[in-house]
Design an enzyme around this catalytic site. Structure first.
Site, PDB file in Angstrom:
ATOM      1  N   HIS A   1       2.050   2.301  -3.207  1.00  0.00           N
ATOM      2  CA  HIS A   1       1.103   3.018  -3.238  1.00  0.00           C
ATOM      3  C   HIS A   1       1.802   4.621  -3.972  1.00  0.00           C
ATOM      4  CE1 HIS A   1      -2.534   0.365  -3.575  1.00  0.00           C
ATOM      5  NE2 HIS A   1      -1.393   0.157  -3.680  1.00  0.00           N
TER       6      HIS A   1
ATOM      7  N   ASP B   1       0.981  -1.277   0.248  1.00  0.00           N
ATOM      8  CA  ASP B   1       0.040  -0.151   0.174  1.00  0.00           C
ATOM      9  C   ASP B   1       0.880   0.963  -0.186  1.00  0.00           C
ATOM     10  OD1 ASP B   1      -2.010   2.156   0.551  1.00  0.00           O
ATOM     11  OD2 ASP B   1      -3.234   0.237   1.104  1.00  0.00           O
TER      12      ASP B   1
END
Ligand code: NAG
Ligand code: NAG
Ligand code: NAG
Ligand code: NAG
Ligand code: NAG
Length: 396
Positions: A236, A213
């Site tokens: 991310h 993430d």
């Protein structure tokens, strides 16, 4: 005779003082491959109560750790030196609900160092094969938490997990992560590398963060964050937000991201806020000297962040994004919209956005690289590849 006994006494006293400052967990009953939470608690209690600066040592070797909280305040600065590997429990249910795997709280003047490894757990994967995935997700709490930690340094340590490893900073001040390594696979869901909330003067430098993430995510109430020399990917990217979902969120003021590299990440630097939101503010963002390699969205402001259709996009975000400085960002993107400025229709959009010196290329079938602007008229300077948004494009 008298002077000799004095000397003996002095030497003995000296040794006692030196010994009192170093607390090795193997002197508190910790054994390789054994579970060490009791030994750690006991060693910490002594180290934290020491009136001189002390060292808590976790030597080389493999140790099992179910859960531990290092709680201050302590009487003097403490160094925790981890050279061994700490392995989390195989059965996540071992960690009580609402408790984190390893927590540091109310500690000032701590150094966490060593060449050690925090291994969130490899075995949970095996464990997960005979229980529903959702149950595993709900119980896994392999977080390394820093709450109310001040004037501290974390250096050298590697954290690794097959699933769900986070570093979470809440209400911390003046904490530096230097040469820190987070590693979790790309497919691990919701494993933010480092999440920072309600904290001031946090530095993350010379570090590598590989995760599923956000590399680093920044919540509300953060001020003066410096992220320098960090390599992100997979994951991310570096994210401010999401913001605007909860009432009473405090502004994010002063995030400096400098000399960072993003490799194969979904985003480079991102600011994201929810539509139909609570008021809020993001200001003094400095994104400088960044390298992108095959990044989906190298630079993105997304004020209609609405995953899973959880919100009403028709109402604008009330989070004010302004004073954003983007300078010298180069590399390659996986989408043609290499700069996406999707600002809110409220509050005059994003104001005072400066972009100078970008060279972001897209080499794919979807067209030429462009910059995309909604409710934002950036001030451009220097070389721009692709060129800045035309006035027509900047109308929403
Ligand atoms: C672990 O930290 C993340 C932030 O990185 C947070 O969202 C999550 O709720 C924490 N997990 C638990 C079980 O508290
Ligand atoms: C900030 O923390 C560092 C340790 O990382 C310490 O040396 C320094 O004195 C602290 N600064 C202030 C102003 O307390
Ligand atoms: C902020 O962090 C830097 C780097 O650790 C440190 O030198 C400085 O003293 C800190 N300032 C405050 C006010 O804590
Ligand atoms: C940029 O960051 C890298 C680490 O990723 C470091 O080795 C290098 O020295 C940094 N450069 C500058 C100019 O700070
Ligand atoms: C922009 O980057 C490309 C490679 O990604 C390079 O070939 C080109 O020379 C760069 N342009 C400038 C003006 O630096």
């Amino acid at each position: 005779m008298r002077s000799i006994s004095c000397l003996v006494f002095a030497v003995f006293a000296f040794i006692t003082i030196v010994q009192a400052e170093v607390f090795d967990i193997t002197n508190f009953g910790a054994k390789p491959d054994g579970e060490i939470s009791q030994a750690l608690n006991d060693a910490w209690a002594k180290a934290c109560a020491a009136i001189e600066p002390s060292q808590l040592i976790i030597p080389k070797g493999r140790f099992l750790l179910n859960v531990v909280e290092f709680k201050g305040p302590c009487k003097a600065p403490i160094e925790i030196k981890i050279d061994g590997t700490l392995v989390g429990p195989e059965d996540p249910a071992t960690i009580p609900k609402g408790v984190q795997w390893i927590t540091f709280s109310y500690v000032t003047g701590m150094t966490l160092s060593g060449s050690g490894m925090l291994d969130g757990v490899g075995a949970a994967m095996a464990w997960a094969t005979n229980v529903p995935k959702a149950a595993v997700k709900a119980t896994l709490q392999y977080n390394l938490s820093f709450n109310f930690v001040k004037d501290s340094l974390i250096t050298g340590i590697t954290t690794k997990d097959s699933k769900h490893f986070h570093v979470n900073l809440m209400t911390c001040t003046n904490v530096t992560f230097d040469n820190f390594h987070v590693s979790a696979p790309a497919e691990s869901p919701n494993t933010d590398g480092i999440h920072i909330g309600w904290s001031k003067n946090i530095t993350i430098k010379n570090s590598v963060i590989e995760t599923g993430d956000d590399c680093i995510s920044i919540g509300d109430g953060c001020e003066s964050l410096n992220i320098e020399g960090v390599k992100c990917g997979p994951g991310h990217g570096i994210s401010v937000g999401s913001l605007g979902k909860n009432t009473g969120e405090k502004p994010v003021i002063g995030v400096n991201v400098k000399n960072c590299t993003f490799v194969g990440t979904e985003n480079g630097v991102r600011i994201k806020t929810w539509p139909d939101s609570q008021p809020g503010e993001v200001t003094e963002m400095h994104f400088e000297d960044l390298k992108m390699e095959k990044v989906n969205n190298p630079i993105i402001i997304e004020q209609e962040y609405c995953p899973h259709g959880e919100c009403v996009k028709e109402k604008p975000s009330l989070v004010k994004v302004h004073n954003v400085y983007i300078k010298n960002v180069v590399g390659t993107a996986n989408t043609p919209e290499v700069v996406k400025l999707r600002c809110s229709t409220a509050n005059n959009g994003c104001e005072n956005v400066h972009i100078s010196g970008i060279n972001l290329t897209y080499d794919g079938p979807a067209g030429k690289a462009i910059q995309e602007c909604h409710n934002c008229k950036p001030v451009y300077e220097g070389e721009l590849n692709p060129p800045g948004c035309t006035p027509a494009a900047s109308a929403a």
